[in-house]
Structures are given as C-alpha cells and as structure tokens.
Design an enzyme around this catalytic site. Structure first.
Site, PDB file in Angstrom:
ATOM      1  N   ILE A   1      38.307  45.521  44.453  1.00  0.00           N
ATOM      2  CA  ILE A   1      38.437  45.001  43.082  1.00  0.00           C
ATOM      3  C   ILE A   1      39.790  44.348  42.854  1.00  0.00           C
ATOM      4  O   ILE A   1      40.033  43.770  41.801  1.00  0.00           O
ATOM      5  CB  ILE A   1      38.215  46.126  42.031  1.00  0.00           C
ATOM      6  CG1 ILE A   1      39.146  47.308  42.285  1.00  0.00           C
ATOM      7  CG2 ILE A   1      36.757  46.561  42.012  1.00  0.00           C
ATOM      8  CD1 ILE A   1      39.030  48.419  41.248  1.00  0.00           C
ATOM      9  N   GLY A   2      40.661  44.441  43.846  1.00  0.00           N
ATOM     10  CA  GLY A   2      41.976  43.814  43.668  1.00  0.00           C
ATOM     11  C   GLY A   2      42.566  43.484  45.023  1.00  0.00           C
ATOM     12  O   GLY A   2      42.309  44.183  46.009  1.00  0.00           O
TER      13      GLY A   2
ATOM     14  N   GLY B   1      46.217  41.614  46.906  1.00  0.00           N
ATOM     15  CA  GLY B   1      47.501  40.959  46.655  1.00  0.00           C
ATOM     16  C   GLY B   1      48.435  41.180  47.819  1.00  0.00           C
ATOM     17  O   GLY B   1      48.024  41.704  48.862  1.00  0.00           O
ATOM     18  N   SER B   2      49.697  40.848  47.624  1.00  0.00           N
ATOM     19  CA  SER B   2      50.667  40.986  48.714  1.00  0.00           C
ATOM     20  C   SER B   2      50.817  42.467  49.074  1.00  0.00           C
ATOM     21  O   SER B   2      51.182  42.822  50.173  1.00  0.00           O
ATOM     22  CB  SER B   2      52.023  40.433  48.280  1.00  0.00           C
ATOM     23  OG  SER B   2      52.448  41.161  47.128  1.00  0.00           O
ATOM     24  N   TYR B   3      50.484  43.308  48.100  1.00  0.00           N
ATOM     25  CA  TYR B   3      50.643  44.768  48.290  1.00  0.00           C
ATOM     26  C   TYR B   3      49.568  45.341  49.215  1.00  0.00           C
ATOM     27  O   TYR B   3      49.705  46.411  49.766  1.00  0.00           O
ATOM     28  CB  TYR B   3      50.559  45.470  46.935  1.00  0.00           C
ATOM     29  CG  TYR B   3      49.308  45.124  46.168  1.00  0.00           C
ATOM     30  CD1 TYR B   3      48.115  45.811  46.394  1.00  0.00           C
ATOM     31  CD2 TYR B   3      49.290  44.060  45.265  1.00  0.00           C
ATOM     32  CE1 TYR B   3      46.963  45.469  45.732  1.00  0.00           C
ATOM     33  CE2 TYR B   3      48.137  43.730  44.590  1.00  0.00           C
ATOM     34  CZ  TYR B   3      46.962  44.431  44.827  1.00  0.00           C
ATOM     35  OH  TYR B   3      45.809  44.102  44.156  1.00  0.00           O
ATOM     36  N   GLY B   4      48.421  44.672  49.309  1.00  0.00           N
ATOM     37  CA  GLY B   4      47.297  45.239  50.048  1.00  0.00           C
ATOM     38  C   GLY B   4      46.038  45.038  49.233  1.00  0.00           C
ATOM     39  O   GLY B   4      45.879  44.017  48.579  1.00  0.00           O
TER      40      GLY B   4
ATOM     41  N   VAL C   1      42.920  46.881  46.500  1.00  0.00           N
ATOM     42  CA  VAL C   1      42.513  47.955  45.593  1.00  0.00           C
ATOM     43  C   VAL C   1      40.992  48.014  45.640  1.00  0.00           C
ATOM     44  O   VAL C   1      40.319  46.990  45.514  1.00  0.00           O
ATOM     45  CB  VAL C   1      42.988  47.690  44.151  1.00  0.00           C
ATOM     46  CG1 VAL C   1      42.467  48.759  43.201  1.00  0.00           C
ATOM     47  CG2 VAL C   1      44.512  47.627  44.096  1.00  0.00           C
TER      48      VAL C   1
ATOM     49  N   LYS D   1      44.399  52.140  45.518  1.00  0.00           N
ATOM     50  CA  LYS D   1      45.249  51.123  46.152  1.00  0.00           C
ATOM     51  C   LYS D   1      45.547  51.598  47.569  1.00  0.00           C
ATOM     52  O   LYS D   1      46.033  52.706  47.762  1.00  0.00           O
ATOM     53  CB  LYS D   1      46.538  50.968  45.356  1.00  0.00           C
ATOM     54  CG  LYS D   1      47.460  49.852  45.826  1.00  0.00           C
ATOM     55  CD  LYS D   1      48.662  49.785  44.900  1.00  0.00           C
ATOM     56  CE  LYS D   1      49.598  48.660  45.230  1.00  0.00           C
ATOM     57  NZ  LYS D   1      50.754  48.627  44.306  1.00  0.00           N
TER      58      LYS D   1
ATOM     59  N   ASP E   1      57.954  42.069  37.703  1.00  0.00           N
ATOM     60  CA  ASP E   1      56.803  41.229  38.081  1.00  0.00           C
ATOM     61  C   ASP E   1      55.752  41.238  36.980  1.00  0.00           C
ATOM     62  O   ASP E   1      54.557  41.375  37.244  1.00  0.00           O
ATOM     63  CB  ASP E   1      56.204  41.687  39.416  1.00  0.00           C
ATOM     64  CG  ASP E   1      55.325  40.594  40.036  1.00  0.00           C
ATOM     65  OD1 ASP E   1      54.573  40.901  40.978  1.00  0.00           O
ATOM     66  OD2 ASP E   1      55.383  39.443  39.558  1.00  0.00           O
TER      67      ASP E   1
HETATM   68  C1  LIG Z   1      36.744  43.607  37.192  1.00  0.00           C
HETATM   69  O1  LIG Z   1      37.047  44.963  37.220  1.00  0.00           O
HETATM   70  C2  LIG Z   1      38.258  45.337  37.717  1.00  0.00           C
HETATM   71  C3  LIG Z   1      38.702  46.605  37.361  1.00  0.00           C
HETATM   72  C4  LIG Z   1      39.946  47.061  37.838  1.00  0.00           C
HETATM   73  C5  LIG Z   1      40.709  46.245  38.667  1.00  0.00           C
HETATM   74  C6  LIG Z   1      42.020  46.777  39.159  1.00  0.00           C
HETATM   75  O2  LIG Z   1      42.338  47.907  38.865  1.00  0.00           O
HETATM   76  C7  LIG Z   1      42.920  45.941  39.954  1.00  0.00           C
HETATM   77  C8  LIG Z   1      44.168  46.347  40.405  1.00  0.00           C
HETATM   78  N1  LIG Z   1      44.626  47.637  40.112  1.00  0.00           N
HETATM   79  C9  LIG Z   1      45.913  48.111  40.351  1.00  0.00           C
HETATM   80  C10 LIG Z   1      46.881  47.352  41.030  1.00  0.00           C
HETATM   81  C11 LIG Z   1      48.181  47.895  41.206  1.00  0.00           C
HETATM   82  O3  LIG Z   1      49.187  47.210  41.862  1.00  0.00           O
HETATM   83  C12 LIG Z   1      48.895  45.917  42.346  1.00  0.00           C
HETATM   84  C13 LIG Z   1      48.487  49.155  40.699  1.00  0.00           C
HETATM   85  C14 LIG Z   1      49.859  49.739  40.866  1.00  0.00           C
HETATM   86  O4  LIG Z   1      50.386  49.809  41.995  1.00  0.00           O
HETATM   87  O5  LIG Z   1      50.430  50.139  39.824  1.00  0.00           O
HETATM   88  C15 LIG Z   1      47.532  49.907  40.039  1.00  0.00           C
HETATM   89  C16 LIG Z   1      46.244  49.379  39.870  1.00  0.00           C
HETATM   90 CL1  LIG Z   1      45.034  50.302  39.023  1.00  0.00          CL
HETATM   91  C17 LIG Z   1      40.262  44.977  39.020  1.00  0.00           C
HETATM   92  C18 LIG Z   1      39.027  44.514  38.551  1.00  0.00           C
END
Ligand SMILES: COc1ccc(C(=O)/C=C\Nc2cc(OC)c(C(=O)O)cc2Cl)cc1
Length: 296
Positions: free
Chosen positions: A21-22, A24-27, A29, A44, A161
């Site tokens: 669902i996510g 990025g440069s971090y990896g 999710v 994550k 960021d």
């Molecule tokens: C369409 O539905 C969706 C529902 C949830 C998401 C989602 O959660 C995406 C990223 N999440 C995160 C990223 C983070 O860093 C990069 C951190 C952190 O490290 O603080 C925490 C979270 Cl939760 C995406 C699509």
C-alpha cells in the site's frame, strides 16, 4: 510463508502480509492482517542491507563534506538513524501523528517490521494530481497538520519531510503525520541549526539552499507548499531539473494559477506568509493559529 490456492502470503508472527500500500525510498508498506484479533495494520518493511547500501559505507560513514566545505557534526550510521527514528516513533503520542504499534525485529533476519495503526484512506493527496480541494476541506486537513507539527516542535522534533504523501487519513478523515525517517530531534534549545538538506526537493525551503538554516521555519515552508498543492493541485515551484527547481524556489515570485482563481484573499495571504522566502519574516506556528483563514 503460507501458500493458499491463490497466491503466496508472508506471515510475520500473527501478521499476514497482504498487498503493498506504500512505496518509497524507505522501502515498502504492506497491509498486515492480525490473524488473532482480525484487525488490519500498515506494516513498514525495512531492509537493513538496503539501508546500509543506500546510506551506508559510501554515503554516511565517510565524513560528510557538506556543500559549505565543513564536515557536518554527527556522522550518523544508517542503523543509528533507524534506531533514532524508532525511538522518536515510540515517544510521540498525538492524534495527528502516526501511531507505532509494534516493532518486529528478528536480528537474524535482514528485515525489520514496523507495525502502524492503519490509516484506511491513505495519503491525503499523493502527488500533485491536478484535483483542487475546497477551502473548507483544506482548512480541516491543514489544522490537523498544524496541530501535529506544533506537537512535534514542542517536543523538540523537526520533521524535515512534510508533504502530502506523508500525511495519511484515517477512515474518520483525521490527518496524521507519518515518516520520521529524516527527522531531527534536538535537545534543550528552542530550535535547531541544520546544515544538510534532506527531504523532497520541491518542498525544500530557500534558506536550505544557501547556508545553515533553522529546522522549524523550514517545516513551516513545507507546510506552505503542502497547502498550496492541496488547494491548486500543482506545486508552486517545479522543474524537472533540480537546479532549475532550486533557482525558482530561491528567486521565483509566488503566484496563484488561473484567472478563475476563486480562492479567498485570506487564503492567499496565509500562503504568501507561509512561503515567505526570508525565514526570519516567515509566519510562525503561533501566528498561523491566529490567522483569519484558520480561525474562519
Ligand atoms: C489507499 O489506502 C492506503 C492506506 C494506507 C496507506 C499507508 O499507510 C501508506 C504509508 N504508511 C506509512 C508510511 C510511513 O513512512 C513512509 C510511516 C512511518 O514511518 O511513519 C508510517 C506509515 Cl503508516 C496507503 C494507502
């Protein structure tokens, strides 16, 4: 790994990992389903190996020669930065900041898993998607952002960021700030003087490009870029060439797109004060809270 008749799922402890669902440069999710409580989480996944490659031997351990020729004070090892990021996540507790539920760390494994409360609606506006947002909706999100940033700054954390992709929405429509991967925690003083630019180029403040800069004012600039993107659906300063982008951040006057620009005068005033190129003249959090567009 569990294999059912459709596809392979990875299971980490009680968590069944589902779709990504996510990214990025971090990896990445992934959606994680807790098979005991049936609750869903955002997991994550951080690869230590990738972390070392990305910011490891070549990037960080060598004395950082920053653009001013000085070596920046702390040479931070990527795993130290990760430990600090996790420490910040475990310390913060606010309705407008993501909540870390659990860290699953099998030292024998390369991966580290950060389990967060799931914010079901995801990023507020992933990339400038051309969609304009009503002022009332943007005000709701911006006030959530304002309270989250105020909490972080009060706790001696600058995020570094802030951007729509890092602002996540729960099913209740509340916005929470995510991704503390490049944040700086400072002790004692009221602000922190920084000399290295991290974060996303289009959200970098002008003063970050010309010398040491204060962390809080740079966060406020990024809040301005974020509000502009929510309202207009485009970045105020953008260019495919990063040097041209930096030139426009430093010297291009802020303008509001389109003759049909129906945004209110008070919103334009707030955006102008947030995106003031001189950090000493830029609006502060306390002043934002009193601004006519906010208390409307
Ligand atoms: C369409 O539905 C969706 C529902 C949830 C998401 C989602 O959660 C995406 C990223 N999440 C995160 C990223 C983070 O860093 C990069 C951190 C952190 O490290 O603080 C925490 C979270 Cl939760 C995406 C699509």
């Amino acid at each position: 790994v569990k294999v059912d008749n459709t596809c392979q799922y990875t299971q980490i402890n009680q968590y069944l990992l589902k779709q990504c669902i996510g990214q990025g440069s971090y990896g990445i999710v992934q959606l994680a389903h807790d098979t005991i409580t049936n609750a869903d989480y955002a997991m994550k996944i951080i690869s230590r190996k990738k972390l070392l490659q990305k910011g490891g031997f070549f990037g960080r351990l060598a004395p950082q020669r920053n653009k001013f020729g000085k070596s920046s004070g702390t040479i931070s090892h990527p795993l130290d930065r990760l430990r600090r990021e996790i420490a910040v996540l475990q310390k913060v507790d606010h309705p407008n900041v993501v909540k870390l539920v659990e860290v699953v760390d099998d030292l024998a494994q390369d991966n580290l898993y950060l389990v967060f409360e799931l914010l079901e609606l995801g990023p507020v506006a992933d990339v400038p998607n051309g969609n304009r947002m009503e002022e009332t909706q943007a005000r709701k999100y911006f006030c959530d952002l304002l309270l989250g940033v105020e909490y972080l700054h009060r706790n001696h954390i600058v995020h570094r960021d802030i951007k729509p992709a890092n602002l996540l929405l729960g099913h209740d429509g509340r916005l929470r700030i995510a991704d503390f991967g490049v944040c700086t925690e400072f002790c004692g003083s009221e602000d922190v003087l920084l000399d290295n630019t991290v974060g996303t180029p289009a959200f970098v403040a002008p003063e970050q490009l010309t010398g040491p800069f204060y962390g809080k004012a740079a966060d406020i600039w990024a809040m301005g870029i974020t509000l502009y993107v929510l309202i207009y659906g485009v970045l105020p300063f953008s260019d495919t060439n990063v040097l041209a982008l930096y030139e426009s951040i430093r010297n291009q006057e802020l303008c509001f797109p389109g003759v049909q620009d129906s945004t209110s005068a008070s919103l334009k005033d707030l955006l102008t004060r947030l995106l003031c190129k001189d950090p000493n003249q830029r609006i502060t959090l306390a002043e934002i809270k009193e601004h006519p567009w906010i208390i409307a």
